[in-house]
Design a protein around this motif. Structure first.
Motif, PDB file in Angstrom:
ATOM      1  N   ASP A   1      49.437  31.377  36.737  1.00 15.24           N
ATOM      2  CA  ASP A   1      48.598  30.894  35.645  1.00 15.24           C
ATOM      3  C   ASP A   1      47.550  31.949  35.294  1.00 15.24           C
ATOM      4  OD1 ASP A   1      45.935  29.396  34.760  1.00 15.24           O
ATOM      5  OD2 ASP A   1      47.647  28.144  34.192  1.00 15.24           O
ATOM      6  N   ARG A   2      47.523  32.370  34.037  1.00 18.59           N
ATOM      7  CA  ARG A   2      46.625  33.453  33.625  1.00 18.59           C
ATOM      8  C   ARG A   2      45.157  33.098  33.840  1.00 18.59           C
ATOM      9  NH1 ARG A   2      44.210  34.820  28.727  1.00 18.59           N
ATOM     10  NH2 ARG A   2      45.286  33.109  27.686  1.00 18.59           N
ATOM     11  N   ALA A   3      44.783  31.847  33.598  1.00 16.24           N
ATOM     12  CA  ALA A   3      43.390  31.439  33.769  1.00 16.24           C
ATOM     13  C   ALA A   3      42.952  31.592  35.223  1.00 16.24           C
ATOM     14  CB  ALA A   3      43.207  29.992  33.307  1.00 16.24           C
ATOM     15  N   ILE A   4      43.851  31.257  36.137  1.00 19.98           N
ATOM     16  CA  ILE A   4      43.529  31.400  37.561  1.00 19.98           C
ATOM     17  C   ILE A   4      43.408  32.873  37.927  1.00 19.98           C
ATOM     18  CG2 ILE A   4      44.423  31.065  39.902  1.00 19.98           C
ATOM     19  CD1 ILE A   4      45.567  28.412  38.977  1.00 19.98           C
ATOM     20  N   MET A   5      44.294  33.694  37.374  1.00 20.37           N
ATOM     21  CA  MET A   5      44.219  35.135  37.633  1.00 20.37           C
ATOM     22  C   MET A   5      42.868  35.684  37.191  1.00 20.37           C
ATOM     23  SD  MET A   5      47.946  36.556  36.456  1.00 20.37           S
ATOM     24  CE  MET A   5      49.477  35.978  37.204  1.00 20.37           C
ATOM     25  N   GLU A   6      42.435  35.299  35.998  1.00 21.17           N
ATOM     26  CA  GLU A   6      41.154  35.780  35.481  1.00 21.17           C
ATOM     27  C   GLU A   6      39.997  35.307  36.358  1.00 21.17           C
ATOM     28  OE1 GLU A   6      40.301  35.227  31.398  1.00 21.17           O
ATOM     29  OE2 GLU A   6      42.258  35.891  30.690  1.00 21.17           O
ATOM     30  N   LYS A   7      40.068  34.061  36.801  1.00 21.94           N
ATOM     31  CA  LYS A   7      38.997  33.530  37.641  1.00 21.94           C
ATOM     32  C   LYS A   7      38.919  34.298  38.956  1.00 21.94           C
ATOM     33  CE  LYS A   7      38.193  29.163  37.651  1.00 21.94           C
ATOM     34  NZ  LYS A   7      38.262  27.694  37.849  1.00 21.94           N
ATOM     35  N   VAL A   8      40.078  34.576  39.547  1.00 21.92           N
ATOM     36  CA  VAL A   8      40.122  35.314  40.809  1.00 21.92           C
ATOM     37  C   VAL A   8      39.517  36.707  40.642  1.00 21.92           C
ATOM     38  CG1 VAL A   8      41.696  36.477  42.405  1.00 21.92           C
ATOM     39  CG2 VAL A   8      42.051  34.068  41.850  1.00 21.92           C
ATOM     40  N   MET A   9      39.847  37.370  39.533  1.00 20.13           N
ATOM     41  CA  MET A   9      39.293  38.699  39.289  1.00 20.13           C
ATOM     42  C   MET A   9      37.782  38.619  39.064  1.00 20.13           C
ATOM     43  SD  MET A   9      42.059  40.543  39.515  1.00 20.13           S
ATOM     44  CE  MET A   9      41.827  42.142  38.743  1.00 20.13           C
ATOM     45  N   ASP A  10      37.345  37.586  38.366  1.00 17.77           N
ATOM     46  CA  ASP A  10      35.910  37.401  38.144  1.00 17.77           C
ATOM     47  C   ASP A  10      35.172  37.153  39.457  1.00 17.77           C
ATOM     48  OD1 ASP A  10      35.770  37.779  35.411  1.00 17.77           O
ATOM     49  OD2 ASP A  10      36.175  35.683  34.944  1.00 17.77           O
ATOM     50  N   TYR A  11      35.866  36.559  40.422  1.00 11.06           N
ATOM     51  CA  TYR A  11      35.252  36.232  41.707  1.00 11.06           C
ATOM     52  C   TYR A  11      35.247  37.408  42.683  1.00 11.06           C
ATOM     53  CZ  TYR A  11      34.897  31.221  40.648  1.00 11.06           C
ATOM     54  OH  TYR A  11      34.555  30.002  40.110  1.00 11.06           O
ATOM     55  N   GLY A  12      35.714  38.566  42.248  1.00 12.94           N
ATOM     56  CA  GLY A  12      35.578  39.749  43.093  1.00 12.94           C
ATOM     57  C   GLY A  12      36.847  40.408  43.565  1.00 12.94           C
ATOM     58  N   ALA A  13      38.014  39.827  43.271  1.00 17.54           N
ATOM     59  CA  ALA A  13      39.262  40.472  43.688  1.00 17.54           C
ATOM     60  C   ALA A  13      39.445  41.780  42.929  1.00 17.54           C
ATOM     61  CB  ALA A  13      40.453  39.552  43.439  1.00 17.54           C
ATOM     62  N   MET A  14      39.947  42.792  43.610  1.00 19.07           N
ATOM     63  CA  MET A  14      40.192  44.093  42.992  1.00 19.07           C
ATOM     64  C   MET A  14      41.613  44.203  42.456  1.00 19.07           C
ATOM     65  SD  MET A  14      37.342  45.741  43.229  1.00 19.07           S
ATOM     66  CE  MET A  14      37.673  47.497  43.115  1.00 19.07           C
ATOM     67  N   GLY A  15      42.414  43.174  42.694  1.00 23.89           N
ATOM     68  CA  GLY A  15      43.779  43.186  42.195  1.00 23.89           C
ATOM     69  C   GLY A  15      44.432  41.830  42.382  1.00 23.89           C
ATOM     70  N   TYR A  16      45.466  41.573  41.591  1.00 24.12           N
ATOM     71  CA  TYR A  16      46.215  40.320  41.686  1.00 24.12           C
ATOM     72  C   TYR A  16      47.685  40.646  41.456  1.00 24.12           C
ATOM     73  CZ  TYR A  16      47.211  35.302  41.143  1.00 24.12           C
ATOM     74  OH  TYR A  16      47.677  34.024  41.310  1.00 24.12           O
ATOM     75  N   VAL A  17      48.515  40.346  42.447  1.00 18.79           N
ATOM     76  CA  VAL A  17      49.947  40.617  42.354  1.00 18.79           C
ATOM     77  C   VAL A  17      50.713  39.327  42.612  1.00 18.79           C
ATOM     78  CG1 VAL A  17      51.888  41.869  43.361  1.00 18.79           C
ATOM     79  CG2 VAL A  17      49.693  43.013  43.089  1.00 18.79           C
ATOM     80  N   CYS A  18      51.664  39.031  41.747  1.00 15.45           N
ATOM     81  CA  CYS A  18      52.497  37.842  41.933  1.00 15.45           C
ATOM     82  C   CYS A  18      53.540  38.109  43.017  1.00 15.45           C
ATOM     83  CB  CYS A  18      53.188  37.467  40.626  1.00 15.45           C
ATOM     84  SG  CYS A  18      52.047  36.913  39.340  1.00 15.45           S
TER      85      CYS A  18
END
Length: 221
Positions: free
Chosen positions: A86-103
């Motif tokens: 889910d794109r919204a969750i990806m954005e939230k995770v990045m906003d919360y400090g993650a430096m990357g997100y991989v499915c």
């Protein structure tokens, strides 16, 4: 380099461990099957180069847990590896400090590329976010928001700044690794990233440009 894998599926951890072992200088990979155990390992090993966390596992509250991990261990870069697309969750995770997100359905090549980028101080932005101009990736002008890269105004991370300081002292890669409690391969990654940002090709140029920008003190001071 030292990695922390936190995921409740042992088979997936096995696969991810195999991928990470393809990286040069991978010295140790620690694992946990739930979020609380992952926190304990992070507490015991502040020298970790990267933590790879799942979102949905025992003890985790999803994106909120990523924010908690980042706030508690801001010196440890975090990359999320999740089946959640889910794109919204990806954005939230990045906003919360993650430096990357991989499915989790990504190829080994994508994972290695994302890990390499994060280790060099960059931010791996999921294609799903980039295609839609997500807020985690860009500012109001459509440009990459460098504040999300945990960098200074020139785009250098804290560790890259530390490495530049040691370069100015004339330390070798091995000596810098010892001083910073890092693997020598990790130091080389930070140096290469600093070279690229400063647009230089060797140590002398890097130190000269860094001094000119006021990033480090003059060598004769």
């Amino acid at each position: 380099m030292k990695f922390l894998l936190v995921d409740d599926h042992a088979l997936f951890r096995d696969g991810l461990r195999y991928i990470l072992q393809q990286l040069p200088e991978t010295s140790e990979i620690m694992e946990a099957g739930n979020f609380p155990d992952g926190l304990k390992l992070a507490e015991q090993h502040p020298e970790l180069d990267l933590a790879l966390l799942d979102l949905n596992m025992p003890g985790s509250e999803g994106a909120i847990s990523i924010r908690y991990f980042h706030q508690r261990y801001p010196h440890i870069p975090v990359m999320v590896v999740s089946s959640e697309e889910d794109r919204a969750i990806m954005e939230k995770v990045m906003d919360y400090g993650a430096m990357g997100y991989v499915c989790k359905n990504s190829s080994a090549q994508v994972v290695l590329g994302a890990v390499g980028l994060v280790l060099s101080g960059g931010l791996y932005i999921p294609p799903q976010v980039m295609r839609h101009g997500g807020t985690a990736a860009r500012n109001g002008d459509g440009q990459l928001d460098r504040r999300r890269l945990h960098t200074n105004e020139y785009g250098l991370t804290a560790r890259q700044m530390d490495v530049l300081g040691h370069l100015a002292e004339g330390l070798s890669n091995k000596e810098i690794a010892t001083a910073m409690n890092l693997a020598e391969g990790t130091v080389k990654i930070h140096i290469a990233a600093a070279y690229q940002i400063l647009r230089v090709s060797n140590r002398m140029e890097a130190v000269r440009v860094a001094e000119k920008l006021g990033l480090i003190g003059a060598a004769n001071e």
